[in-house]
Design an enzyme around this catalytic site. Structure first.
Site, PDB file in Angstrom:
ATOM      1  N   GLU A   1       0.870  -1.186   0.000  1.00 27.21           N
ATOM      2  CA  GLU A   1       0.000   0.000   0.000  1.00 27.21           C
ATOM      3  C   GLU A   1       0.898   1.225   0.000  1.00 27.21           C
ATOM      4  OE1 GLU A   1      -3.192   0.146  -0.615  1.00 27.21           O
ATOM      5  OE2 GLU A   1      -2.943  -2.006  -0.919  1.00 27.21           O
TER       6      GLU A   1
ATOM      7  N   CYS B   1      -1.807   9.356   4.089  1.00 23.71           N
ATOM      8  CA  CYS B   1      -1.767   8.937   2.686  1.00 23.71           C
ATOM      9  C   CYS B   1      -3.036   9.378   1.987  1.00 23.71           C
ATOM     10  CB  CYS B   1      -1.614   7.430   2.596  1.00 23.71           C
ATOM     11  SG  CYS B   1      -2.771   6.580   3.657  1.00 23.71           S
TER      12      CYS B   1
HETATM   13  P1  NAP Z   1       8.832   4.806   3.469  1.00 25.62           P
HETATM   14  O1  NAP Z   1       9.987   5.710   3.545  1.00 25.62           O
HETATM   15  O2  NAP Z   1       8.579   4.056   2.211  1.00 25.62           O
HETATM   16  O3  NAP Z   1       9.001   3.789   4.675  1.00 25.62           O
HETATM   17  C1  NAP Z   1       8.027   2.800   4.947  1.00 25.62           C
HETATM   18  C2  NAP Z   1       8.695   1.649   5.655  1.00 25.62           C
HETATM   19  O4  NAP Z   1       9.613   1.034   4.737  1.00 25.62           O
HETATM   20  C3  NAP Z   1       9.515   2.057   6.875  1.00 25.62           C
HETATM   21  O5  NAP Z   1       9.389   1.067   7.856  1.00 25.62           O
HETATM   22  C4  NAP Z   1      10.928   2.081   6.310  1.00 25.62           C
HETATM   23  O6  NAP Z   1      11.908   1.873   7.284  1.00 25.62           O
HETATM   24  C5  NAP Z   1      10.872   0.899   5.366  1.00 25.62           C
HETATM   25  N1  NAP Z   1      11.922   0.881   4.350  1.00 25.62           N
HETATM   26  C6  NAP Z   1      12.635   1.915   3.832  1.00 25.62           C
HETATM   27  N2  NAP Z   1      13.493   1.458   2.895  1.00 25.62           N
HETATM   28  C7  NAP Z   1      13.323   0.116   2.809  1.00 25.62           C
HETATM   29  C8  NAP Z   1      13.909  -0.914   2.027  1.00 25.62           C
HETATM   30  N3  NAP Z   1      14.854  -0.684   1.105  1.00 25.62           N
HETATM   31  N4  NAP Z   1      13.477  -2.175   2.210  1.00 25.62           N
HETATM   32  C9  NAP Z   1      12.520  -2.456   3.106  1.00 25.62           C
HETATM   33  N5  NAP Z   1      11.932  -1.526   3.887  1.00 25.62           N
HETATM   34  C10 NAP Z   1      12.319  -0.256   3.733  1.00 25.62           C
HETATM   35  O7  NAP Z   1       7.452   5.547   3.801  1.00 25.62           O
HETATM   36  P2  NAP Z   1       7.123   6.446   5.073  1.00 25.62           P
HETATM   37  O8  NAP Z   1       7.754   7.781   4.838  1.00 25.62           O
HETATM   38  O9  NAP Z   1       7.404   5.714   6.343  1.00 25.62           O
HETATM   39  O10 NAP Z   1       5.549   6.540   4.980  1.00 25.62           O
HETATM   40  C11 NAP Z   1       4.866   7.530   4.286  1.00 25.62           C
HETATM   41  C12 NAP Z   1       4.365   6.973   2.970  1.00 25.62           C
HETATM   42  O11 NAP Z   1       3.445   5.929   3.222  1.00 25.62           O
HETATM   43  C13 NAP Z   1       3.604   7.994   2.140  1.00 25.62           C
HETATM   44  O12 NAP Z   1       3.991   7.849   0.799  1.00 25.62           O
HETATM   45  C14 NAP Z   1       2.152   7.571   2.340  1.00 25.62           C
HETATM   46  O13 NAP Z   1       1.328   7.968   1.258  1.00 25.62           O
HETATM   47  C15 NAP Z   1       2.283   6.089   2.441  1.00 25.62           C
HETATM   48  N6  NAP Z   1       1.137   5.478   3.109  1.00 25.62           N
HETATM   49  C16 NAP Z   1       0.248   4.741   2.354  1.00 25.62           C
HETATM   50  C17 NAP Z   1      -0.868   4.180   2.965  1.00 25.62           C
HETATM   51  C18 NAP Z   1      -1.851   3.354   2.177  1.00 25.62           C
HETATM   52  O14 NAP Z   1      -2.667   2.674   2.770  1.00 25.62           O
HETATM   53  N7  NAP Z   1      -1.794   3.379   0.861  1.00 25.62           N
HETATM   54  C19 NAP Z   1      -1.074   4.361   4.334  1.00 25.62           C
HETATM   55  C20 NAP Z   1      -0.140   5.104   5.062  1.00 25.62           C
HETATM   56  C21 NAP Z   1       0.977   5.636   4.435  1.00 25.62           C
HETATM   57  P3  NAP Z   1      12.833   3.093   7.807  1.00 25.62           P
HETATM   58  O15 NAP Z   1      11.910   4.050   8.458  1.00 25.62           O
HETATM   59  O16 NAP Z   1      13.737   2.429   8.752  1.00 25.62           O
HETATM   60  O17 NAP Z   1      13.510   3.634   6.591  1.00 25.62           O
END
Ligand code: NAP
Length: 508
Positions: free
Chosen positions: A285, A319
């Protein structure tokens, strides 16, 4: 029809509830700076490399100190979860359901304490924190009910001379990777779904919100989930993420986060690894650039209110947040006038002060990237209000509205634009690589019909804001690069964590 009711929100307008929340904030504040262990198959571990989480309202305050897992530990965690899977997968589903209900009850009984952790570690205001915690409870209760439905016999047609059966069985080790913006609800929802269906779990929470994850792990253990049923791994995604995704014993990944990380996970998971005997499943997601369409014939005050709360609730970091308003030319100027006045009146400051509607953004890097984007917007459109950081230690960015932006502009996905007709407004709304949420304000039944048919989003809202999906009522998940449309909190969700086994026995 499931007998499911959403957890009621605490009413913070009553003095007793306000006092109770103040007390919870004080209690949680007194625990700042505590060190938390990693949990690796029940084994508490310390590592020399620490991760400090801070209060985004006052970054000098250390909320919690955590152990950064090494790659060797990450690999060991998947191995340990794999080793316990056969035993865990054979537990009676009713036992797992009872555990999950105890998780819901435990969070419910510590609701304000969890609210306070969200205020301090994620920068959520009281009502936003409360909504996150209630959603976590809802996910647990809803998936417990759903598991009762799915653990029973499923309907198949019966052939003469045979007894046919269809049952759902778990997949294996699930890697759970949640974001920081719903650090309890989404983490708890994905973890609960994986565990209650009989999978073992390696949970890698966001590096921005590890303390909330540590608190949730305490609740899982209190509720009776065995120590070996899950591992909690703190550590940056860039350091251990690839290894966890690529591990041959990882059976599936449930991810919620940004588009780029989701695409990377999807790509890595698709590559077959030596010793791997399955195709990994990815539930991803991802982001959105969600639009609200304001029709010429609508209640303009309601539309302004819907745009303001959808765009600036939790600092616009949901999001589902409205990042674009597309307004019919006939009401464009009055809409802007009302929106400017509404947004200029938003009070911003420390998240623990309930008189503030907006708190800080999550991190210094988020603040910098938003401010850079605003600078681009100032060149491409008209700055209506905001446009700068607040002069303080916290990560505050003033609520900002940029108008008069053309669809070709870089900032088009984050601004207010004018449409010549409703048809054109829908086209502009669909002009995105994402398709998560969207809303339409209109009193025109034909336009509402067109929106139902053509607005290409996973969650469409009519004459209401585009945030605030409720478990059970609004199954949540998006189209296109917003993800795999998993519809969390809906009747299809647990099936993503299960596989179906068909059994036919010759009789007679
Ligand atoms: P993110 O930077 O993609 O991080 C999400 C998760 O992925 C974190 O736990 C992060 O860990 C981990 N991660 C980062 N790099 C990775 C890799 N190479 N391999 C595996 N895991 C990795 O996103 P965010 O900034 O936390 O969240 C905000 C985003 O989430 C926004 O784009 C929002 O739109 C989206 N979102 C979508 C929904 C939905 O239902 N569609 C709901 C909520 C949020 P670290 O923090 O340790 O880097």
């Amino acid at each position: 029809m499931l007998d499911f009711r959403n957890e009621p929100f605490t009413d913070f307008s009553t003095p007793a509830n306000r006092q109770a929340m103040e007390a919870a904030l004080a209690k949680v504040g007194s625990e700042f700076g505590r060190e938390y262990d990693l949990r690796l198959a029940g084994e508490p571990l310390k590592t020399p490399d620490k991760l400090k989480s801070v209060n985004p309202s006052r970054p000098s305050e250390i909320v919690g100190i955590h152990q950064k897992a090494t790659p060797a530990m990450a690999s060991k965690a998947i191995g340990a979860a794999h080793a316990f899977f056969p035993e865990w997968s054979r537990t009676d589903p009713a036992v797992r359901v009872a555990m999950l209900r105890r998780v819901a009850q435990s969070i419910r009984s510590r609701k304000l304490e969890f609210d306070a952790w969200l205020v301090y570690e994620a920068g959520k205001t009281w009502p936003e924190a409360e909504a996150d915690v209630c959603e976590a409870i809802d996910f647990c209760e809803y998936y417990a009910l759903e598991m009762e439905r799915l653990s029973g016999p499923q309907p198949v047609s019966q052939l003469p001379g045979e007894k046919g059966e269809l049952r759902y069985i778990p997949l294996g080790v699930g890697l759970i990777i949640p974001p920081w913006n719903f650090p309890l609800a989404i983490m708890a929802g994905m973890t609960a779904a994986a565990l209650v269906t009989g999978n073992t779990v390696v949970l890698k929470p966001s590096s921005e919100t590890p303390t909330i994850a540590a608190k949730f792990a305490e609740v899982l253990l209190e509720a009776g989930f065995p120590e070996r049923s899950f591992c909690l791994l703190i550590g940056s995604g860039s350091a251990i993420g690839d290894l966890l995704v690529e591990h041959p014993k990882t059976r599936f990944v449930a991810f919620t986060g940004s588009r780029d990380v989701g695409l990377r996970i999807n790509e890595l998971a698709a590559r077959h690894q030596k010793g791997q005997v399955w195709i990994k499943r990815v539930i991803a997601e991802m982001g959105g650039k969600d639009a609200i369409v304001v029709d010429a014939d609508c209640d303009l005050d309601q539309a302004v209110e819907g745009v303001a709360v959808s765009a600036f609730g939790y600092q616009g970091q949901k999001c589902s947040a409205c990042s674009r308003a597309i307004v019919d030319a006939k009401v464009y100027e009055p809409f802007l006038e009302k929106l400017q006045a509404r947004v200029a009146g938003i009070r911003m400051g420390a998240a623990e002060d309930p008189s503030n509607y907006m708190g800080p953004v999550i991190s210094d890097s988020a603040r910098k990237s938003i401010l850079n984007y605003i600078e681009v917007g100032k060149g491409e459109g008209r700055l209506l209000t905001g446009g700068s950081a607040q002069d303080s230690d916290g990560y505050f960015v003033r609520p900002t509205v940029i108008a008069d932006v053309e669809p070709s502009a870089k900032i088009f996905q984050e601004a207010v634009s004018k449409a010549g007709s409703f048809e054109q407004a829908l086209e502009m709304a669909n002009d995105s690589q994402y398709g998560l949420t969207g809303a339409v304000y209109s009193n025109n039944p034909e336009h509402i019909r067109q929106a139902r048919e053509r607005f290409f989003v996973g969650n469409l809202y009519l004459n209401r804001k585009c945030t605030g999906a409720m478990v059970g009522a609004h199954p949540f998940g998006g189209f296109n690069l917003s993800g795999t449309d998993s519809k969390a909190g809906g009747p299809d969700y647990l099936l993503l964590f299960l596989q179906a086994k068909s059994i036919a026995e010759k009789i007679g």
